[in-house]
Design an enzyme around this catalytic site. Structure first.
Site, PDB file in Angstrom:
ATOM      1  N   ASP A 181      10.496   2.301   2.933  1.00  0.00           N
ATOM      2  CA  ASP A 181      11.349   2.122   1.757  1.00  0.00           C
ATOM      3  C   ASP A 181      11.615   3.506   1.166  1.00  0.00           C
ATOM      4  O   ASP A 181      10.673   4.204   0.768  1.00  0.00           O
ATOM      5  CB  ASP A 181      10.630   1.208   0.740  1.00  0.00           C
ATOM      6  CG  ASP A 181      11.508   0.841  -0.441  1.00  0.00           C
ATOM      7  OD1 ASP A 181      12.082   1.761  -1.058  1.00  0.00           O
ATOM      8  OD2 ASP A 181      11.603  -0.356  -0.769  1.00  0.00           O
TER       9      ASP A 181
ATOM     10  N   HIS B 117       4.156  -6.416   1.310  1.00  0.00           N
ATOM     11  CA  HIS B 117       3.510  -5.334   0.572  1.00  0.00           C
ATOM     12  C   HIS B 117       2.013  -5.424   0.868  1.00  0.00           C
ATOM     13  O   HIS B 117       1.428  -6.496   0.677  1.00  0.00           O
ATOM     14  CB  HIS B 117       3.753  -5.477  -0.929  1.00  0.00           C
ATOM     15  CG  HIS B 117       5.187  -5.343  -1.313  1.00  0.00           C
ATOM     16  ND1 HIS B 117       5.628  -5.474  -2.620  1.00  0.00           N
ATOM     17  CD2 HIS B 117       6.302  -5.079  -0.571  1.00  0.00           C
ATOM     18  CE1 HIS B 117       6.944  -5.290  -2.653  1.00  0.00           C
ATOM     19  NE2 HIS B 117       7.371  -5.069  -1.427  1.00  0.00           N
TER      20      HIS B 117
ATOM     21  N   GLU C 215      18.102  -2.778  -1.354  1.00  0.00           N
ATOM     22  CA  GLU C 215      17.420  -3.561  -2.405  1.00  0.00           C
ATOM     23  C   GLU C 215      17.725  -2.891  -3.733  1.00  0.00           C
ATOM     24  O   GLU C 215      16.836  -2.608  -4.529  1.00  0.00           O
ATOM     25  CB  GLU C 215      15.915  -3.553  -2.192  1.00  0.00           C
ATOM     26  CG  GLU C 215      15.433  -4.100  -0.871  1.00  0.00           C
ATOM     27  CD  GLU C 215      13.950  -3.856  -0.673  1.00  0.00           C
ATOM     28  OE1 GLU C 215      13.504  -2.709  -0.826  1.00  0.00           O
ATOM     29  OE2 GLU C 215      13.239  -4.826  -0.392  1.00  0.00           O
TER      30      GLU C 215
ATOM     31  N   GLU D  59       4.976  -2.472   4.333  1.00  0.00           N
ATOM     32  CA  GLU D  59       5.953  -1.649   3.624  1.00  0.00           C
ATOM     33  C   GLU D  59       5.278  -0.420   3.015  1.00  0.00           C
ATOM     34  O   GLU D  59       4.184  -0.516   2.465  1.00  0.00           O
ATOM     35  CB  GLU D  59       6.643  -2.489   2.535  1.00  0.00           C
ATOM     36  CG  GLU D  59       7.748  -1.718   1.817  1.00  0.00           C
ATOM     37  CD  GLU D  59       8.672  -2.629   1.006  1.00  0.00           C
ATOM     38  OE1 GLU D  59       8.673  -3.853   1.212  1.00  0.00           O
ATOM     39  OE2 GLU D  59       9.404  -2.093   0.153  1.00  0.00           O
TER      40      GLU D  59
ATOM     41  N   ARG E 112       8.241 -15.441  -6.674  1.00  0.00           N
ATOM     42  CA  ARG E 112       7.232 -15.436  -7.739  1.00  0.00           C
ATOM     43  C   ARG E 112       6.222 -16.567  -7.567  1.00  0.00           C
ATOM     44  O   ARG E 112       5.089 -16.467  -7.978  1.00  0.00           O
ATOM     45  CB  ARG E 112       7.891 -15.568  -9.121  1.00  0.00           C
ATOM     46  CG  ARG E 112       8.984 -14.569  -9.368  1.00  0.00           C
ATOM     47  CD  ARG E 112       8.470 -13.307 -10.086  1.00  0.00           C
ATOM     48  NE  ARG E 112       9.374 -12.196  -9.853  1.00  0.00           N
ATOM     49  CZ  ARG E 112       8.996 -10.924  -9.732  1.00  0.00           C
ATOM     50  NH1 ARG E 112       7.739 -10.592  -9.822  1.00  0.00           N
ATOM     51  NH2 ARG E 112       9.876  -9.986  -9.517  1.00  0.00           N
TER      52      ARG E 112
HETATM   53 ZN    ZN Z   1      10.267  -1.411  -4.697  1.00  0.00          ZN
HETATM   54 FE    FE Z   2      11.371  -2.336  -0.417  1.00  0.00          FE
HETATM   55 FE    FE Z   3       9.349  -4.838  -0.734  1.00  0.00          FE
END
Ligand code: ZN
Ligand code: FE
Ligand code: FE
Length: 288
Positions: free
Chosen positions: A181, A107, A268, A142, A37
């Protein structure tokens, strides 16, 4: 070798991470390079890295999939947010050279109303700035769920970013790959429940399967195309639960697929440590 692991806390440094991963039955893992964060990154200690490498060799851990902080937005509109992205990305890539030849996943970002084309342009420009010719890390974009103004919701958007880097410097685009993902691609509208091979064919056509280097294996709380990005535990969501039209067969297909099975699989899922250990065991038992 089936490489399966999960996201591991980076508290205590590198050796501590390897031991934590091993205790869960993992032989690969993901970790945040800095506070997810905020911005601070602890200095890397050479002695920690040395014992870490020895421990990984002993435990058979040969793939790390580091994750950039969530606050890193490569196509931010605000100058201070863009500056943090540049600083953190660049610093992280220097730090990654302490563990040569590994993966750094990020990301692509949110264009926050600037428009998709501007977003893609900014991401490619940032990559051209922070990648360097003699780096050994492969940087993974990703695949995103497409919530809000996220960039990377389609294979085409990822391909455009890579092409944008290649247009300026083909050599640097060799440092780029993709992390798929499973929650995100399903949320983005790719039907991996009924047609995983069709989705991978499309990935190959648009991006090139050689770019695919890692898988985040997550179930999804939402159906295909929902654009939500809410991860679920394996077998409890739309991918892995028969109740929602999926099933364990879907998970089995993912971990056994000829084009995926050699890649590191990272969980995750919303779990405590015991839950991760159980999912690692489950997925190992599923791979054919
Ligand atoms: Zn996610
Ligand atoms: Fe992910
Ligand atoms: Fe991620």
């Amino acid at each position: 070798m089936f490489r399966i692991g999960c996201h591991i806390s980076s508290a205590g440094g590198y050796l501590a991470m390897a031991k934590r991963a091993e205790a869960l039955g993992a032989n690969t893992f993901a970790f945040f390079t800095r506070n997810p964060r905020g911005g601070s990154a602890k200095p890397i200690e050479e002695t920690d890295i040395a014992v870490f490498h020895a421990e990984c060799a002993r435990a058979g851990i040969d793939r790390l999939v580091a994750h950039a902080p969530y606050t890193l937005n490569p196509c931010a509109a605000k100058a201070n947010v863009a500056e943090f992205a540049r600083m953190a990305f660049s610093d992280d890539l220097q730090r990654m050279e302490h563990t040569p030849g590994q993966f750094y996943n990020f990301h692509p970002g949110s264009h926050v109303g600037q428009g998709i084309d501007a977003g893609i342009e900014k991401i490619a420009a940032l990559l051209n700035e922070v990648l360097f010719p003699d780096m050994t890390t492969t940087v993974l974009l990703e695949t995103m769920a497409g919530k809000g103004t996220e960039v990377g919701r389609s294979f085409e958007e990822l391909a455009c970013i890579i092409e944008g880097v290649a247009a300026k410097c083909p050599e640097l685009s060799d440092k780029l790959g993709v992390c798929l993902d499973t929650c995100h691609v399903s949320d983005a509208g790719y039907d991996i429940i009924h047609d995983l091979d069709g989705v991978l064919d499309e990935f190959d056509r648009v991006v090139g399967i050689d770019r695919l280097h890692a898988v985040h294996i997550n179930d999804s709380k939402n159906p295909c195309g929902a654009h939500k990005d809410r991860h679920e535990c394996i077998g409890k969501g739309y991918l892995g639960s028969e109740e929602f039209g999926g099933g364990m067969q879907v998970m089995q297909n993912i971990v056994s697929n000829g084009r995926l099975r050699a890649l590191p699989f990272i969980l995750e899922t919303p779990n405590e440590l015991a839950g991760y250990a159980a999912e690692i065991k489950l997925l190992r038992s599923l791979q054919q």
